[in-house]
Motif scaffolding. Structure first.
Motif, PDB file in Angstrom:
ATOM      1  N   LEU A 575       6.142 -18.679  17.243  1.00 13.25           N
ATOM      2  CA  LEU A 575       5.091 -18.063  16.844  1.00 13.25           C
ATOM      3  C   LEU A 575       4.395 -17.040  17.813  1.00 13.25           C
ATOM      4  N   ASN A 576       4.864 -17.861  18.774  1.00 14.82           N
ATOM      5  CA  ASN A 576       4.214 -17.168  20.027  1.00 14.82           C
ATOM      6  C   ASN A 576       5.155 -15.653  20.075  1.00 14.82           C
ATOM      7  N   GLY A 577       6.310 -15.690  19.259  1.00 20.13           N
ATOM      8  CA  GLY A 577       7.242 -13.993  19.721  1.00 20.13           C
ATOM      9  C   GLY A 577       7.473 -13.965  21.077  1.00 20.13           C
ATOM     10  N   ARG A 578       7.896 -15.591  21.314  1.00 19.47           N
ATOM     11  CA  ARG A 578       9.530 -15.288  22.241  1.00 19.47           C
ATOM     12  C   ARG A 578      10.528 -16.031  22.323  1.00 19.47           C
ATOM     13  N   LYS A 579      10.706 -16.197  21.143  1.00 20.68           N
ATOM     14  CA  LYS A 579      12.111 -16.806  21.111  1.00 20.68           C
ATOM     15  C   LYS A 579      12.178 -16.369  18.999  1.00 20.68           C
ATOM     16  N   THR A 580      13.703 -15.550  18.936  1.00 23.40           N
ATOM     17  CA  THR A 580      13.546 -15.745  17.597  1.00 23.40           C
ATOM     18  C   THR A 580      13.595 -16.816  16.303  1.00 23.40           C
ATOM     19  N   LEU A 581      14.123 -16.100  15.277  1.00 28.11           N
ATOM     20  CA  LEU A 581      14.079 -17.515  14.426  1.00 28.11           C
ATOM     21  C   LEU A 581      15.687 -18.165  14.429  1.00 28.11           C
ATOM     22  N   LYS A 607      -4.606 -22.456  16.760  1.00 27.87           N
ATOM     23  CA  LYS A 607      -4.535 -20.810  16.753  1.00 27.87           C
ATOM     24  C   LYS A 607      -3.569 -19.821  16.945  1.00 27.87           C
ATOM     25  N   ILE A 608      -2.382 -20.509  17.131  1.00 29.75           N
ATOM     26  CA  ILE A 608      -0.623 -20.108  16.706  1.00 29.75           C
ATOM     27  C   ILE A 608      -0.103 -20.601  15.634  1.00 29.75           C
ATOM     28  N   ILE A 609      -0.865 -21.644  14.647  1.00 30.89           N
ATOM     29  CA  ILE A 609      -0.340 -21.942  13.885  1.00 30.89           C
ATOM     30  C   ILE A 609      -0.704 -20.693  12.551  1.00 30.89           C
ATOM     31  N   THR A 610      -1.857 -19.843  12.999  1.00 39.32           N
ATOM     32  CA  THR A 610      -2.071 -19.063  12.082  1.00 39.32           C
ATOM     33  C   THR A 610      -1.751 -17.919  12.340  1.00 39.32           C
ATOM     34  N   SER A 611      -1.038 -17.403  13.316  1.00 35.56           N
ATOM     35  CA  SER A 611      -0.530 -16.293  13.266  1.00 35.56           C
ATOM     36  C   SER A 611      -0.215 -15.646  12.415  1.00 35.56           C
ATOM     37  N   ALA A 612       0.416 -14.198  12.031  1.00 39.84           N
ATOM     38  CA  ALA A 612       1.513 -13.727  11.208  1.00 39.84           C
ATOM     39  C   ALA A 612       2.514 -14.324  10.955  1.00 39.84           C
ATOM     40  N   ASN A 613       3.511 -14.089  11.984  1.00 40.29           N
ATOM     41  CA  ASN A 613       4.509 -14.648  12.526  1.00 40.29           C
ATOM     42  C   ASN A 613       4.196 -15.791  11.344  1.00 40.29           C
ATOM     43  N   LEU A 614       3.545 -16.380  10.960  1.00 42.32           N
ATOM     44  CA  LEU A 614       4.043 -17.539  10.069  1.00 42.32           C
ATOM     45  C   LEU A 614       4.816 -17.520   8.913  1.00 42.32           C
ATOM     46  N   SER A 615       3.775 -16.155   8.143  1.00 47.33           N
ATOM     47  CA  SER A 615       3.815 -15.500   7.142  1.00 47.33           C
ATOM     48  C   SER A 615       5.838 -15.078   6.949  1.00 47.33           C
ATOM     49  N   GLU A 616       6.113 -14.782   8.201  1.00 49.60           N
ATOM     50  CA  GLU A 616       7.477 -13.549   8.729  1.00 49.60           C
ATOM     51  C   GLU A 616       8.253 -14.651   8.375  1.00 49.60           C
ATOM     52  N   LEU A 617       8.271 -16.053   8.589  1.00 49.53           N
ATOM     53  CA  LEU A 617       8.640 -17.333   9.121  1.00 49.53           C
ATOM     54  C   LEU A 617       9.825 -17.430   7.476  1.00 49.53           C
ATOM     55  N   THR A 618       7.946 -17.742   6.739  1.00 48.63           N
ATOM     56  CA  THR A 618       8.366 -18.428   5.234  1.00 48.63           C
ATOM     57  C   THR A 618       8.941 -17.881   4.580  1.00 48.63           C
ATOM     58  N   SER A 620      11.508 -15.510   5.766  1.00 46.91           N
ATOM     59  CA  SER A 620      12.519 -14.932   5.530  1.00 46.91           C
ATOM     60  C   SER A 620      13.699 -16.135   5.456  1.00 46.91           C
ATOM     61  N   THR A 621      12.900 -17.390   5.602  1.00 48.96           N
ATOM     62  CA  THR A 621      13.837 -18.594   5.712  1.00 48.96           C
ATOM     63  C   THR A 621      13.788 -19.133   3.919  1.00 48.96           C
ATOM     64  N   ARG A 622      13.120 -18.384   3.641  1.00 52.37           N
ATOM     65  CA  ARG A 622      13.553 -18.794   1.466  1.00 52.37           C
ATOM     66  C   ARG A 622      14.538 -17.340   0.777  1.00 52.37           C
ATOM     67  N   ALA A 623      14.465 -16.831   2.006  1.00 52.10           N
ATOM     68  CA  ALA A 623      15.771 -15.716   1.533  1.00 52.10           C
ATOM     69  C   ALA A 623      17.506 -16.335   1.699  1.00 52.10           C
ATOM     70  N   GLU A 624      17.331 -17.448   2.997  1.00 57.29           N
ATOM     71  CA  GLU A 624      18.664 -18.140   3.747  1.00 57.29           C
ATOM     72  C   GLU A 624      18.808 -19.682   3.141  1.00 57.29           C
ATOM     73  N   PHE A 625      18.039 -20.706   2.732  1.00 62.85           N
ATOM     74  CA  PHE A 625      17.669 -21.929   2.826  1.00 62.85           C
ATOM     75  C   PHE A 625      17.138 -21.615   0.866  1.00 62.85           C
ATOM     76  N   ASN A 626      17.401 -22.939   0.373  1.00 61.41           N
ATOM     77  CA  ASN A 626      17.481 -23.478  -1.184  1.00 61.41           C
ATOM     78  C   ASN A 626      15.925 -24.290  -1.071  1.00 61.41           C
ATOM     79  N   TRP A 627      15.961 -24.954   0.261  1.00 63.47           N
ATOM     80  CA  TRP A 627      13.938 -26.174   0.740  1.00 63.47           C
ATOM     81  C   TRP A 627      14.527 -25.872   2.067  1.00 63.47           C
TER      82      TRP A 627
END
Length: 690
Positions: A575-581, A607-618, A620-627
């Motif tokens: 979420l901080n942008g320091r690491k990739t998924l 503060k960090i949990i409200t970042s825009a990266n959380l939306s990108e995380l969900t 990306s992971t929807r496409a790769e995982f069932n749950w």
């Protein structure tokens, strides 16, 4: 709660209230009337926190003679601790022959009374206490005894012992200060001698004994050289101008036009001028070291004279080859031409030599400045050490005085004495006050006991109590098991609960026609939400689904502990942008289950949990995982869970038996009603099966 409600509770449990008040009141009353009086007398002692710095030895350095056991922030409290831990109290006990009921001499610790030792005082009938009066530097020493005269003696003996203890402590600290100052005195004396020798060595080595005169003389020489250089430059300019005028005049005569050009190109004349320049520089260097009468100087002068004569003759010969007849005017110009050429060489050499001399003087001045700076630094060090030496020597004399006088920096300003009316000296029992106190304490205890009985079982314990409160439908009731059982291999009966939860998920997802993200919520910590997420993710993985378990509880993460994996990087770093998924996803013991731990610790997780990266995380992971299952903090820890729930397809509420009250559960239910998507179901965890 309204007053009427309190009254209803009091009436409901009136017999418990009446019995509690009666028992406490009559026991207290009996104790008051059969107890032997305990007398209390006090003496006041004022202390001076300046330690040894009295008016008599006020110049003593602050670090010398300071009691090592005394903290400057709270001198009275520290003196109290010092006195209480010292053996002088035991000495006073022996002098007064203070004994307990069994005839044994009291221990100093047993006699020291504080708020928590009042019952002990009532038993042993003797004791003492030292306390600070307000925020002042006055201490009150209080003595207790069942004998008034003994109480007065005890108090005054403790006050005098306190003064004697401080006097002894100060003498010991003065001796310590004496030794410290003695060492400092010898050390400074040694350093001073070394510094003085360093100054003398530097002066001798760098010829800096009279550096001020050296600087003055060099500056005068510099100014003289600059004046000479300016004069040489001016003369050189004039000679060049004069030569130009002569050339111009000669160029007007046709017979001399070619001769002037011939002189400029004549290699012989050029070579002689170069030799003359070299000899002039040699002469200037010789005159710096030798007198004009020296043979070498005379030889150089003779060479210069001969060479000047040759140059003049060469110039005259060049012009004479073009002359048909001798014209006195032009003959004079030709002679001046030769003299001027020689002057130009002389003045240019003089200027060049003086420029070098000036540069040399500037360098010498710079060196002198460095020497002077170094010498000043050494002298300043000597001055500082001299001042330190004088100060320490003076302070040493003060400490010697302090060692030989009795000084405690404290005095008894009010000795203990009995009152005219001895009843005023009674500490316990004070009958009227104790009767009122017994009634008040009994009433308070009885009232609190009724409240305790009323509200002891306010938490939700059973499914029936849970059903009375509006919550999402109950998906599963999971019984309470021991922690050790959870860490070992789980029984098939326990695992079956999570297969039932999976079935509910299948029906719910099919009904909504979408799938993907599960977020579990709980009102409080410790309700088992993380354990349920762990087991549910394992069950889904066993069913052949690709599952990603994400530890979004950045406040109190524990997923990595349950799966025994490392937690150097994780969700916070993504979420901080320091690491990739891909860098934060870690494998687990099951091939279908991947984990993203919490990662680096954060001071502000919301503060960090409200970042825009959380939306990108969900996404990306929807496409790769069932749950994708999110483990979140408790609702009452912050709004983190609600932020994550915005991306959920399924929201589950985890409630644990005995962890949440009915009121708190209703409050939580109102909160989760506003969540979008709505909560799908409730898992009642740690349930007590009746």
């Amino acid at each position: 709660m309204e007053f009427r409600r309190y009254w209803e509770i009091l009436v409901k449990w009136k017999w418990i209230f009446i019995q509690s008040v009666s028992v406490i009141f009559f026991v207290s009353l009996l104790f008051v009337f059969i107890s032997k009086p305990i007398y209390k007398t006090s003496a006041k002692v004022i202390i001076n926190s300046r330690n040894l710095q009295t008016d008599f030895i006020g110049n003593l350095p602050e670090d010398s003679g300071r009691l090592s056991s005394v903290e400057a922030r709270n001198v009275p409290d520290t003196f109290i601790s010092l006195f209480s831990a010292s053996p002088v109290v035991s000495k006073v006990i022996k002098e007064l022959d203070l004994r307990d009921r069994k005839g044994k001499t009291f221990d100093a610790k047993d006699l020291q009374i504080n708020l928590f030792k009042i019952p002990k005082l009532l038993r042993q009938k003797k004791g003492f206490k030292i306390k600070q009066v307000g925020g002042s530097e006055t201490l009150e020493i209080i003595g207790y005894s069942d004998n008034l005269e003994q109480s007065v003696k005890l108090t005054n003996a403790l006050a005098n012992a306190f003064i004697d203890l401080l006097c002894k402590e100060y003498k010991e600290e003065a001796s310590v200060a004496h030794r410290i100052l003695e060492r400092q005195h010898n050390d400074i004396a040694r350093r001073l001698r070394f510094a003085e020798k360093s100054v003398e060595r530097y002066k001798t080595k760098n010829i800096a004994s009279d550096i001020t005169n050296q600087s003055t003389n060099l500056i005068e020489s510099l100014y003289s050289a600059k004046n000479k250089c300016d004069n040489a430059e001016m003369s050189l300019t004039e000679a060049i101008s004069l030569l130009g005028s002569i050339k111009k005049t000669l160029n007007t005569a046709p017979e001399f036009y070619k001769s002037a050009e011939t002189i400029e190109a004549n290699p012989s004349i050029t070579e002689h001028k170069s030799e003359l320049r070299t000899l002039k520089l040699q002469l200037a260097r010789q005159l710096l070291e030798l007198k004009p009468e020296h043979p070498d100087v005379k030889a150089t002068l003779a060479q210069i004279g001969a060479l000047e004569k040759i140059i003049k003759e060469e110039i005259a010969k060049t012009f004479s080859s073009e002359m048909v007849s001798v014209n006195p005017y032009y003959q004079n110009l030709i002679e001046r031409y030769g003299d001027t050429e020689i002057d130009i060489v002389t003045f240019s050499v003089r200027k060049e030599f003086l420029d070098k001399i000036i540069t040399k003087f500037y360098k010498e001045l710079e060196n002198i400045a460095k020497k002077e700076g170094k010498l000043n630094k050494l002298n300043r060090e000597v001055d500082i050490l001299n001042n330190m030496y004088r100060t320490i020597k003076k302070n040493l004399e003060y400490v010697k005085v302090a060692e030989n006088i009795n000084i405690a920096n404290a005095a008894i300003i009010q000795p203990a004495r009995p009152s005219v009316n001895t009843k005023k000296d009674i500490y316990f029992p004070r009958k009227k006050l104790n009767v009122v106190a017994a009634l008040v304490l009994g009433s308070i205890f009885g009232f609190l006991l009724t409240l305790l009985v009323e509200y002891t079982n306010d938490t939700i314990l059973t499914e029936k109590e849970l059903a009375r409160i509006t919550t999402p439908p109950i998906w599963r009731i999971i019984p309470k098991v021991k922690k050790r059982t959870l860490e070992e291999k789980l029984s098939s009966e326990f695992i079956d609960h999570f297969w039932n939860i999976k079935t509910h998920l299948d029906f719910f997802i099919q009904k909504k026609e979408n799938r993907g993200v599960i977020v579990a919520l709980s009102a409080n910590r410790g309700e088992g939400k993380t354990t349920i997420n762990k087991n549910l993710s394992l069950i889904l993985a066993e069913a052949g689904h690709k599952v990603l378990l994400i530890d979004a509880n950045l406040r109190h993460p524990s997923i990595h502990k349950l799966f025994e994996i490392s937690n150097p990087i994780g969700l916070a770093d993504y979420l901080n942008g320091r690491k990739t998924l891909q860098e934060v996803i870690q494998p687990s013991s099951h091939d279908n289950l991947k984990i993203i731990p919490s990662g680096s610790f954060l001071s502000n997780p919301l503060k960090i949990i409200t970042s825009a990266n959380l939306s990108e995380l969900t996404r990306s992971t929807r496409a790769e995982f069932n749950w994708v299952i999110f483990d979140t903090p408790a609702i009452h820890d912050g709004n983190d869970a609600f932020v994550v729930s915005k991306f959920a397809d399924v929201i589950l509420l985890v409630l644990a038996s005995g962890y949440v009250s009915a009121d708190k559960l209703q409050e939580t239910s109102k909160i989760i009603q506003n969540i979008n998507p709505p909560c799908a179901g409730t898992i009642f965890n740690k349930a007590i099966i009746l």
